[in-house]
Scaffold this motif. Structure first.
Motif, mmCIF file in Angstrom:
data_model
loop_
_atom_site.group_PDB
_atom_site.id
_atom_site.type_symbol
_atom_site.label_atom_id
_atom_site.label_comp_id
_atom_site.label_asym_id
_atom_site.label_seq_id
_atom_site.Cartn_x
_atom_site.Cartn_y
_atom_site.Cartn_z
ATOM 1 N N GLU A 66 63.459 57.482 77.230
ATOM 2 C CA GLU A 66 62.526 56.434 77.614
ATOM 3 C C GLU A 66 61.189 56.724 76.945
ATOM 4 N N CYS A 67 60.432 55.671 76.729
ATOM 5 C CA CYS A 67 59.132 55.872 76.098
ATOM 6 C C CYS A 67 58.171 54.797 76.593
ATOM 7 N N GLU A 68 56.891 55.052 76.354
ATOM 8 C CA GLU A 68 55.842 54.194 76.892
ATOM 9 C C GLU A 68 54.644 54.265 75.960
ATOM 10 N N GLY A 69 53.870 53.203 75.901
ATOM 11 C CA GLY A 69 52.680 53.250 75.084
ATOM 12 C C GLY A 69 51.781 52.065 75.327
ATOM 13 N N TRP A 70 50.489 52.325 75.457
ATOM 14 C CA TRP A 70 49.482 51.278 75.579
ATOM 15 C C TRP A 70 48.102 51.903 75.417
ATOM 16 N N SER A 71 47.110 51.051 75.296
ATOM 17 C CA SER A 71 45.734 51.528 75.165
ATOM 18 C C SER A 71 44.841 50.844 76.182
ATOM 19 N N THR A 72 43.825 51.570 76.610
ATOM 20 C CA THR A 72 42.728 50.971 77.355
ATOM 21 C C THR A 72 41.552 50.836 76.381
ATOM 22 N N ASP A 73 40.417 50.490 76.929
ATOM 23 C CA ASP A 73 39.242 50.340 76.081
ATOM 24 C C ASP A 73 38.902 51.657 75.382
ATOM 25 N N ARG A 74 39.127 52.777 76.040
ATOM 26 C CA ARG A 74 38.648 54.051 75.496
ATOM 27 C C ARG A 74 39.753 55.040 75.166
ATOM 28 N N LEU A 75 40.971 54.760 75.593
ATOM 29 C CA LEU A 75 42.042 55.754 75.453
ATOM 30 C C LEU A 75 43.334 55.102 74.974
ATOM 31 N N THR A 76 44.140 55.875 74.265
ATOM 32 C CA THR A 76 45.486 55.436 73.889
ATOM 33 C C THR A 76 46.491 56.415 74.468
ATOM 34 N N LEU A 77 47.519 55.873 75.106
ATOM 35 C CA LEU A 77 48.558 56.702 75.715
ATOM 36 C C LEU A 77 49.908 56.458 75.051
ATOM 37 N N ARG A 78 50.629 57.532 74.833
ATOM 38 C CA ARG A 78 52.034 57.452 74.444
ATOM 39 C C ARG A 78 52.789 58.513 75.227
ATOM 40 N N PHE A 79 54.007 58.189 75.645
ATOM 41 C CA PHE A 79 54.891 59.273 76.071
ATOM 42 C C PHE A 79 56.321 58.932 75.721
ATOM 43 N N ALA A 80 57.111 59.976 75.572
ATOM 44 C CA ALA A 80 58.544 59.825 75.354
ATOM 45 C C ALA A 80 59.252 60.964 76.057
#
Lengths: 323, 227
Positions: free
Chosen positions: A62-76
């Motif tokens: 499974e994986c995930e990814g998105w950004s907010t105004d100040r941060l970018t997140l990814r996980f797998a």
């Protein structure tokens, strides 16, 4: 125009992170499937076997990814070769959420203990409980993360599961551990004035690092697995539902060119100090946020003897121009 | 620690080659062969093990130097000879194990605490002179690479001796009274294979326990002490 939702004050999504140069490949017969990435000597190649029939709710990857105004997140999170071979489900888990009132990112990564019968479920529930609790604490305006409180909340979730599973009012700690024992590393990245700050705590041996994207080095936030005074290593851990009075905690500024990495030992063991081929691979691939699927593909590299589940969560501070 | 090529468990199978084992040479040979075959059938586990087979009697002779069983094609052969000198064995392990760990690390591996599986059919013929090297071998302060020792006794071996040799009481086993020794040897190797496979699964996980299966036809030696 659709009104912005809470936590989404700007209906325009964040700009995409930099992508590799050149146009993306066009659909057609020339498209080549991704080949598995090999580091040094590859492990055994085989088609994965299914996990046992009641583990259908825990997919291989499974994986995930998105950004907010100040941060970018990814996980797998990917199932290790050992579990694919021996029909076990993936026992790692990760979850992340944005705290909408502050734009903070809350995260949790867990590694179910393989001897626990339902550790795949324990890992997911520990992550869920930790993220829920941290969101609650942030709502209450907590200035510092209380790792013991969050871990206790996750441990209580495991006890609730055991109560339901065993049909007893007060399951013994050993019974909870036998079913759902899991490591947990969790935390938050949030604004501290104009800066960003990462707070991370852990129960067990999952790890966290700051990746220096400029130099390629890895700065570990927690200790390693060497047995003091010996040339040997040990994987011994004290997992949930045990909760220490003061979990190991790290607080670090998160600024360019650093990326926060949180991972299970399926990632940390092959990484070592990050000065070898695995470190080089991830330093290059995480130089900018990859697509979530590509992160999962990279994480699924093959190298003999490293056959554990692997989970990696990464948070980048967003450059001013990318917002 | 620096990036490693892998994390390995060094495992030593130490078999008594003294004269009293002569009637069971075929079972010993078959047992070693089945161990090798069993590990080859589990390549994912074998990748994480390095196996050595040692024969001990008046001295220690290497029947298989620390080997990767996925690629090792020879089957080690035990040779019946001499008496049962425990001192020679533990003095040898005191040098051999740290040397092997150093070598594996030099090859780029990280190393788990080594494990020794000892099979003996008699009482030591060197009295208590083995106590000192054994104590040094198993003292983790004096010998940082001190192994876990699983001791299995049969024939004339006594329960107390197996308990003294093993590093934990639950690691000491004694063949049940009246058990056919040849069958007990076969069970020892079967259980050894199962233990190594299970340990290979567990050691690189968050639950790193050494898995030791009691061989059929054996009892826990601690239960026999004082009987």
């Amino acid at each position: 125009m659709t009104p912005a939702r809470r936590g989404d004050p700007d209906p325009v999504p964040p700009a995409a992170p930099p992508r590799p140069a050149g146009p993306p490949p066009a659909a057609g017969p020339e498209l080549v499937p991704w080949q598995r990435i090999t580091v040094d000597v590859p492990g055994l190649e085989f088609e994965a076997r299914p996990p046992s029939q009641y583990a259908f709710d825990f997919p291989d990857s499974e994986c995930e990814g998105w950004s907010t105004d100040r941060l970018t997140l990814r996980f797998a999170s990917v199932r290790g070769a050992k579990h694919r071979y021996y029909r076990q489900p993936r026992q790692d888990a990760a979850r992340a959420a944005v705290h909408e009132a502050t734009g903070s990112i809350v995260f949790a990564v867990a590694d179910g203990v393989s001897s626990a019968a339902e550790s795949h479920q324990g890992a997911v529930e520990a992550c869920r409980a930790a993220v829920e609790r941290i969101l609650y604490l942030l709502d209450r305006g907590a200035e510092r993360l209380d790792g013991a409180d969050v871990a206790a909340h996750a441990a209580e979730r495991l006890r609730e599961l055991a109560r339901w599973r065993l049909g007893v009012a007060v399951p013994q700690a050993a019974e909870v551990a036998r079913l759902y024992a899991t490591t947990l590393v969790a935390g938050v990245v949030r604004a501290a004035g104009d800066a960003l700050e990462a707070e991370v705590f852990r129960i067990g041996d999952s790890g966290a690092w700051l990746l220096d994207r400029a130099g390629g080095g890895y700065h570990p936030l927690f200790g390693g697995k060497a047995v003091p005074g010996t040339p040997l290593v040990s994987n011994e851990v004290s997992p949930l539902p045990l909760v220490p009075d003061r979990p190991e905690t790290a607080v670090e500024r998160l600024a360019e060119p650093w990326t926060l990495l949180v991972g299970t030992d399926g990632f940390g063991d092959p990484l070592g100090e990050g000065d070898g081929r695995v470190g080089e691979l991830f330093a290059s691939q995480l130089a900018s946020p990859p697509t979530p699927l590509w992160l999962g593909h990279v994480l699924d590299f093959t190298r003999e003897t490293f056959d554990d589940d692997r989970t990696l969560l990464a948070i980048w501070p967003r450059a001013e121009g990318a917002r | 620690m620096a990036e490693a090529k892998g994390v390995l468990l060094p495992a030593y199978v130490v078999a008594d080659e003294s004269g009293s084992m002569a009637p069971y040479q075929r079972e010993l040979g078959d047992g070693v062969a089945s161990l090798c075959e069993g590990l080859r059938a589990e390549p994912m586990v074998a990748a994480k093990l390095r196996l050595a087979v040692l024969g001990f009697s008046d001295d220690v002779q290497v029947r298989l130097a620390v080997a990767d069983m996925r690629t090792e094609t020879t089957v080690p052969r035990l040779v019946i000879r001499g008496v049962t000198n425990y001192r020679a064995l533990f003095e040898d392990l005191l040098v051999r194990i740290p040397g092997d760990v150093k070598w594996l690390r030099g090859e780029g591996y990280r190393v788990h605490r080594p494990v020794v599986f000892l099979l003996s059919d008699g009482q030591p013929t060197d009295g208590s002179s083995w106590h000192a090297p054994h104590a040094e071998l198993t003292d983790r302060d004096r010998t940082p690479t001190a192994p876990n020792i699983i001791a299995c006794g049969l024939g004339d071996a006594r329960a107390q001796t197996m308990v003294d040799v093993a590093t934990r009481p639950e690691f000491a086993f004694l063949a049940k009274s009246g058990t056919d020794v040849g069958r007990a040897i076969s069970e020892f190797f079967h259980s050894l294979t199962m233990s190594l496979v299970a340990s290979g699964h567990a050691l690189n996980s968050a639950n790193p326990q050494l898995v030791v299966n009691r061989p059929d036809q054996f009892t826990m030696a601690i239960d026999e002490v004082g009987r």
